[in-house]
Structures are given as structure tokens and as C-alpha cells.
Write an enzyme that holds these catalytic residues in place. Structure first.
Site, PDB file in Angstrom:
ATOM      1  N   GLU A   1       0.846  -1.194   0.000  1.00  0.00           N
ATOM      2  CA  GLU A   1       0.000   0.000   0.000  1.00  0.00           C
ATOM      3  C   GLU A   1       0.880   1.243   0.000  1.00  0.00           C
ATOM      4  O   GLU A   1       1.843   1.316   0.732  1.00  0.00           O
ATOM      5  CB  GLU A   1      -0.869  -0.039   1.268  1.00  0.00           C
TER       6      GLU A   1
ATOM      7  N   CYS B   1       5.377   5.140   9.299  1.00  0.00           N
ATOM      8  CA  CYS B   1       5.938   4.381   8.180  1.00  0.00           C
ATOM      9  C   CYS B   1       7.423   4.632   7.935  1.00  0.00           C
ATOM     10  O   CYS B   1       8.223   3.708   8.003  1.00  0.00           O
ATOM     11  CB  CYS B   1       5.158   4.687   6.910  1.00  0.00           C
TER      12      CYS B   1
HETATM   13  C1  UGA Z   1       4.300   7.573   3.761  1.00  0.00           C
HETATM   14  C2  UGA Z   1       4.376   7.538   2.214  1.00  0.00           C
HETATM   15  O1  UGA Z   1       4.283   8.855   1.695  1.00  0.00           O
HETATM   16  C3  UGA Z   1       3.270   6.667   1.635  1.00  0.00           C
HETATM   17  O2  UGA Z   1       3.444   6.549   0.222  1.00  0.00           O
HETATM   18  C4  UGA Z   1       3.328   5.278   2.270  1.00  0.00           C
HETATM   19  O3  UGA Z   1       2.297   4.438   1.795  1.00  0.00           O
HETATM   20  C5  UGA Z   1       3.198   5.413   3.762  1.00  0.00           C
HETATM   21  O4  UGA Z   1       4.286   6.231   4.259  1.00  0.00           O
HETATM   22  C6  UGA Z   1       3.262   4.022   4.348  1.00  0.00           C
HETATM   23  O5  UGA Z   1       4.285   3.346   4.204  1.00  0.00           O
HETATM   24  O6  UGA Z   1       2.243   3.529   4.874  1.00  0.00           O
HETATM   25  P1  UGA Z   1       2.868   8.993   5.543  1.00  0.00           P
HETATM   26  O7  UGA Z   1       3.786   8.415   6.576  1.00  0.00           O
HETATM   27  O8  UGA Z   1       1.416   8.951   5.802  1.00  0.00           O
HETATM   28  O9  UGA Z   1       3.096   8.241   4.117  1.00  0.00           O
HETATM   29  O10 UGA Z   1       3.247  10.524   5.360  1.00  0.00           O
HETATM   30  P2  UGA Z   1       4.085  11.435   4.345  1.00  0.00           P
HETATM   31  O11 UGA Z   1       3.186  12.455   3.804  1.00  0.00           O
HETATM   32  O12 UGA Z   1       4.863  10.646   3.400  1.00  0.00           O
HETATM   33  O13 UGA Z   1       5.065  12.188   5.355  1.00  0.00           O
HETATM   34  C7  UGA Z   1       6.021  11.474   6.131  1.00  0.00           C
HETATM   35  C8  UGA Z   1       6.876  12.433   6.925  1.00  0.00           C
HETATM   36  O14 UGA Z   1       7.783  13.116   6.078  1.00  0.00           O
HETATM   37  C9  UGA Z   1       6.091  13.513   7.667  1.00  0.00           C
HETATM   38  O15 UGA Z   1       6.631  13.655   8.970  1.00  0.00           O
HETATM   39  C10 UGA Z   1       6.341  14.767   6.833  1.00  0.00           C
HETATM   40  O16 UGA Z   1       6.278  15.930   7.609  1.00  0.00           O
HETATM   41  C11 UGA Z   1       7.744  14.511   6.341  1.00  0.00           C
HETATM   42  N1  UGA Z   1       8.071  15.226   5.080  1.00  0.00           N
HETATM   43  C12 UGA Z   1       7.441  14.915   3.925  1.00  0.00           C
HETATM   44  C13 UGA Z   1       9.074  16.189   5.085  1.00  0.00           C
HETATM   45  O17 UGA Z   1       9.681  16.492   6.134  1.00  0.00           O
HETATM   46  N2  UGA Z   1       9.397  16.818   3.905  1.00  0.00           N
HETATM   47  C14 UGA Z   1       8.773  16.513   2.757  1.00  0.00           C
HETATM   48  O18 UGA Z   1       9.137  17.117   1.711  1.00  0.00           O
HETATM   49  C15 UGA Z   1       7.771  15.548   2.759  1.00  0.00           C
END
Ligand code: UGA
Length: 429
Positions: free
Chosen positions: A150, A259
């Protein structure tokens, strides 16, 4: 096969509920089983137990096609495809805890003919092979096994499921994989068919690569701070190259959530267990750890000793549009600040329930201005809309000193300084 084939879902967490709601929306009867009585009771009463935009509406709209149960036999009874969406949290050794996956095998009913187990939980590469061997040794060669990782992200999970970039289906032979691919045909997106180990690795490699992008841009941001460059413009300039792309180059306090931290650690562990030292991931993890802590030095630069100072954390969830606080930067930051002797306050529009359990010693507020009243500094931890629209005027009036550390680079530095705030962000002059 009819698109209305009934489906079973094991696990009513984020992935399970979104999977169930979206397949119900496509027209399937879906039976969701969880072992948590309170969660099933809440779902039956029309709640979700989690904050995910659009999910409650989707569950409500498809109520007549959805069933929630504690009884695993119900989930297996009607369905030929059963999606395994159980938790695989990290253990003390950094490996994934697969006990919930193995429990599914113990719960298989005899004679559930033509059944395919579809693994949506993130499991270490090689798990499918082990499950296959175990099924065969239990005389269940009739049960198919498919890896269907997923990729949905919390906060946009429903849209991610309904309009994914790709669907990955890994199978040992074509049969079970064909059946599962059919279920996704309605979405009209590319379906990548692979073997099971490759599908499992695509999931880990994708998350590890995205985490690497984040740690990379955070290190660039830290060098920008030393050299006077602006990381947000650097990221824009880099992202215009299609080989790099504009996404996941937002510098900040690092990645959190259920994740990335878990999957990066698990991939590093998996490599280590098979004799390979994945050096790059070691650095990705370390950079991420240090990134959150840099805030403390920024605060000390403006406030001197933090002992007795009041610091307000704006946003506690690991990212906006979720109440999930797993591995949230706020947890590390709050502990560091408390250890420095600061009085720590927290504000979040949806995660206060979770925060009450996790943030001992932190004074929590529902109202943003009340959280800022008398504070010596505020730190933007989560980029909620209410924070993006930071009320400079009112905040400036109620705070003891106007120190603002923007850990997500959401505010305009010129505007903040024009409002007479001592403002610092990440990697921007
Ligand atoms: C992440 C992946 O984006 C999904 O594709 C994946 O399915 C999911 O993990 C999983 O393995 O279940 P998620 O953990 O919900 O999703 O959140 P993200 O939006 O990816 O953000 C993850 C972290 O990275 C957050 O703490 C966010 O603040 C940080 N982030 C994200 C940054 O610091 N910089 C960015 O440019 C993007």
C-alpha cells in the site's frame, strides 16, 4: 470475475479501513475484522476512531455494504480475497513484528476454497516466501498468496487509494495475481505485476528513497544556514529537473509517522541480517534524529538558558490532517525541552486526545492563542492551516517575547519580521 466479489479485510487501522471503504465504494460487499472490541464497537456505531479526511463520509455512504466484526470466520466466510492489513510495528531489534501476520495463518478456516491472502501490511522482503512455505506445510497449497503493498499517505489516504500512481501485485504464479489485479481494474491505473519478493522490496525501497530525499534536503538546508543560501529556492531549482522532481524536498524538522522511521529501520535491519551494511540509510536515520534537536539551539540563541522559559509547540501530530502522533517530531522536541528545564505547552487541532497519553508534563491547549499566552517562544512543528495563517498581531500581544521558530518553513520571513517577530526557519536566511 464480477467486480462485486465480496472482500474480507483483516485489521481496521488506517490501511484496513481505507481499503474497506474504497472497495465498498467500488461496489463490493466488505467484511472488516479487528481484534479490538472498542474499535469494532465504534465502527458499528458509525465512528472511525481515526482522523482521516473523507473516510467517515465514505464509510457512511457505503454502510449497507460494510460489516464490522470480531469474528474472523465471518471475514473468511464469504470472501475469496482477504486483505491482510494488520500492524507490523518495529521490535526492539528494529525488525518488523510479524506476530499479527502469523496469527492470520493460525486463524485460517479449513476448506476456505479458492481463498487468496493479499498482504497489504508492510512486511520484510522474504515474508511472502515464508508464508507460502508455511501454508504449504500446513497442507494449504490451495490458499493463494499475493503481495499488494500500500502506498497511501495519511491525510490523503482516500484519494491515494482511489487514484494511485500505481498498483503493485506480486505473486508466485499468475493465478492469484490475476484475480487481485481484476479487483483494481475499475481504478484505471497502471498495474505492475511482479514476483512476491520484488513487490515487497518496491514498498521498502520507495519509502526509504522518499526518506532519503527528506534527509538530503535537510542537510542542504543546514548548509544553507551556514552559507546564506535559501533552501526553499534551492529545492525549487532542483525540482525543475525532471530527473529530480519537485516532491519531498521540503526541509523541516525531519520525517515522522508510522511508516518512514519504521520502514527505513527495517530495511537497514533486513540488509544487515543478510550481511550487507546499508551505510546510506544509517546516515538518513541519523540526520533525521539530529534535525529535530537543532530547534533547541535556535531557541537558546534567542532565549539563552531555556530553564524556566515557556515554549509552545504549534502542532503535535506527525503531519497535518491526521491525529497520528507516532514518531512525531513533537515527542522528541517536548522531551528535549523538558530536559532543558523549559515549561512546554502544546496545541493541535485534532491530536490532543493522543497527546494527552504521550506527552506527559506538557500543558495542552485547544485554543492557539491560549497556548501562546505568556510564552517566551513558539515552535511550528506541524504545518496546520491555522498555523499557516499565524495570527501575528494577536500572538505578539499575548506572548512574553516574540520568538518564532518555524520548523516547517510555512511562514514568510519578511512578513514575520515586519510583525516584529524574532523569526527563524530551516535553511532560509
Ligand atoms: C508515507 C508515504 O508517503 C506513503 O506513500 C506510504 O504508503 C506510507 O508512508 C506508508 O508506508 O504507509 P505517511 O507516513 O502517511 O506516508 O506521510 P508522508 O506524507 O509521506 O510524510 C512522512 C513524513 O515526512 C512527515 O513527517 C512529513 O512531515 C515529512 N516530510 C514529507 C518532510 O519532512 N518533507 C517533505 O518534503 C515531505
Amino acid at each position: 470475475m464480477s467486480r462485486l466479489e465480496p472482500i474480507g479485510v483483516l485489521g481496521a487501522g488506517w490501511v484496513g479501513l481505507v481499503t474497506a471503504a474504497c472497495f465498498a465504494e467500488l461496489g463490493h460487499e466488505v467484511c472488516v475484522r479487528d481484534i479490538d472490541e472498542a474499535r469494532i464497537a465504534a465502527l458499528e456505531a458509525g465512528g472511525t476512531g481515526i482522523y482521516e479526511p473523507g473516510l467517515a463520509e465514505l464509510l457512511e455512504r457505503n454502510r449497507e455494504r460494510l460489516r464490522f466484526t470480531l469474528d474472523v470466520r465471518e471475514a473468511f466466510a464469504a470472501a475469496r480475497s482477504v486483505f491482510v492489513c494488520v500492524g507490523t510495528p518495529p521490535t526492539h531489534s528494529g525488525d518488523a513484528d510479524l506476530s499479527a501476520v502469523w496469527r492470520v495463518l493460525d486463524e485460517l478456516e479449513p476448506g476456505s476454497d479458492g481463498l487468496t491472502l493479499v498482504m497489504k501490511s508492510t512486511v520484510p522482503v522474504g515474508t511472502g516466501e515464508k508464508v507460502r512455505i508455511e501454508l504449504d506445510s500446513r497442507g494449504r497449497a490451495d490458499v493463494g498468496y499475493v503481495s499488494n503493498p500500500e502506498f497511501l499517505a495519511e491525510g490523503t489516504a482516500v484519494a491515494d487509494f482511489q487514484r494511485p500512481d500505481r498498483v503493485v501485485i506480486g505473486s508466485f504464479g499468475p493465478g492469484p495475481g490475476d484475480a487481485i489485479a481484476t479487483l483494481y481494474e475499475g481504478l484505471g491505473v497502471p498495474i505492475l505485476r511482479t514476483d512476491v519478493a520484488t513487490a515487497e522490496m518496491i514498498k521498502y525501497a520507495s519509502n526509504a528513497f522518499l526518506a532519503t530525499k527528506i534527509s538530503f534536503i535537510n542537510e542542504i538546508a543546514n548548509v544553507c544556514e551556514e552559507t546564506g543560501a535559501d533552501v526553499s529556492v534551492v529545492a525549487r531549482g532542483m525540482g525543475l529537473d525532471p530527473r529530480i522532481g519537485p516532491h519531498f524536498l521540503r526541509a523541516g524538522l525531519g520525517f515522522g509517522g508510522s511508516c518512514f522511521p519504521k520502514d527505513v529501520a527495517a530495511l537497514k535491519q533486513l540488509a544487515g541480517n543478510s550481511g550487507y551494511h546499508f551505510q546510506l540509510l544509517t546516515a538518513v536515520i541519523e540526520v533525521n534524529e539530529l534535525q529535530k534537536r537543532r530547534v533547541v539551539a535556535k531557541l537558546a540563541k534567542h532565549l539563552g538558558s531555556l530553564r524556566g522559559k515557556t515554549v509552545t509547540l504549534l502542532g503535535l501530530a506527525f503531519k497535518p490532517n491526521t491525529n497520528d502522533m507516532r514518531e512525531a517530531s513533537s515527542l522528541v522536541l517536548a522531551s528535549r525541552l523538558l530536559a532543558e528545564g523549559a515549561h512546554v505547552r502544546g496545541w493541535d487541532p485534532v491530536a490532543l486526545g493522543e497527546a494527552r497519553e504521550l506527552l506527559q508534563g506538557v500543558e495542552l491547549h485547544e485554543d492557539l492563542l491560549a497556548a501562546l499566552e505568556g510564552a517566551d517562544a513558539a515552535v511550528i512543528v506541524t504545518e496546520w492551516d491555522a498555523v499557516r495563517a499565524f495570527p501575528y498581531h494577536e500572538a505578539g500581544r499575548v506572548m512574553r517575547s516574540a520568538v518564532l521558530i518555524d520548523g516547517r518553513n510555512v511562514l514568510d520571513p519578511d512578513e514575520a519580521r515586519a510583525a516584529r517577530f524574532f523569526y527563524e526557519s530551516v535553511g532560509r536566511p
